[in-house]
Design an enzyme around this catalytic site. Structure first.
Site, PDB file in Angstrom:
ATOM      1  N   ARG A   1     -27.561 -23.130  57.750  1.00 43.27           N
ATOM      2  CA  ARG A   1     -26.983 -22.064  56.922  1.00 43.27           C
ATOM      3  C   ARG A   1     -27.710 -20.738  57.126  1.00 43.27           C
ATOM      4  NH1 ARG A   1     -25.952 -26.577  53.492  1.00 43.27           N
ATOM      5  NH2 ARG A   1     -28.095 -26.484  52.762  1.00 43.27           N
TER       6      ARG A   1
ATOM      7  N   GLU B   1     -40.486 -33.578  50.541  1.00 41.94           N
ATOM      8  CA  GLU B   1     -40.730 -34.378  49.339  1.00 41.94           C
ATOM      9  C   GLU B   1     -40.983 -35.841  49.727  1.00 41.94           C
ATOM     10  OE1 GLU B   1     -38.513 -34.989  45.012  1.00 41.94           O
ATOM     11  OE2 GLU B   1     -37.515 -33.903  46.632  1.00 41.94           O
TER      12      GLU B   1
END
Lengths: 173, 173
Positions: free
Chosen positions: A58, A95
């Site tokens: 993006r 994460e």
């Protein structure tokens, strides 16, 4: 124009519990997209980059649009193994697990290069920070960060270097 | 400007025997990139689209730049599972195996939409043809194709519909 109203919120994407901020309605709306790129152009003129870097995929949409508007070159920052030839890479923690970002080992990046890093979203800041470190491995300087959306509660801004401007156009608390 | 001279050829990428055409030197060169987008803008004005569609990920660079220049909206065509919410998808065959392309099931695509499909490379034409069929599933019309590079020996052009213009800026025999 209230850009935030045009962002579409999609629950539980890409995984349960995440309220995804979808920018495709901004992209397909010519007035909204022109306003985003115009605002980014004004902010870019304050930090005076000479190259724009955008993060796959993006960030390519925003970065290439902005580079074209500013008449500047663009540096694609890609996931591992996507760029041909010699690359400069950086491993960073997510994460859960690890990832790697790469740029072409390109003669257009040198000590005189002033890079504005752009992406769609500032969340925890991990990818943006890794991109800054990657750019600096090439001897270029990062002069700023720009995002369409910032998720303020995740405090990604604190992770990034405080010495350069960090701009976002749409803030969620 | 001889754009072909700026393309970098990388042997054996992404697999042995393929001479990869790398567009990153075009992207980082502001004059070359401006010329590409200017040429695409002229060609786009001939087919009069009202939306640009680009294929992940290099097609995002070209498509978003062109849409910004033309003041039009942009439709991202992505690999399976990358777009949020309801999507329209198409499965298509690759040299080895299958792949799937998707677009958001978006109210901006309707019978009045005239789509110009852009990508970096026309090779065998499989991805471009799948993208055309995908766009038409949304009831929109494809009015043309534009590529930076065409590998003429692979005859991808023959696979695409002969009723709409197919343009490429740099041709390899």
């Amino acid at each position: 124009m209230d850009l935030q109203k045009i962002v579409r919120e999609v629950p539980d994407f890409p995984k349960p519990g995440i309220q995804f901020k979808d920018i495709t309605p901004l992209l397909s709306n010519p007035s909204a997209w022109a306003e985003i790129i115009d605002q980014m152009e004004s902010l870019a003129n304050e930090v005076r980059p000479n190259l724009i870097a955008g993060i796959e995929a993006r960030g390519f949409l925003i970065g290439a649009s902005l580079a074209t508007k500013l008449g500047m070159g663009f540096i694609p920052v890609r996931k591992k193994g996507k760029l041909p030839g010699k690359t400069i890479g950086i491993d960073y923690e997510l994460e859960y697990g690890h990832d790697r970002l790469e740029i072409c080992s390109n003669e257009s990046l040198n000590k005189k290069s002033k890079i504005l890093i752009v992406d769609d979203l500032l969340a925890t800041g991990g990818t943006a920070l890794a991109t800054q470190r990657l750019i600096e491995k090439s001897t270029a300087t990062v002069v700023g960060f720009q995002f369409i959306i910032e998720l303020c509660s995740l405090k990604g801004r604190i992770k990034l270097p405080q010495s350069v401007p960090i701009h976002s156009l749409i803030k969620y608390n």
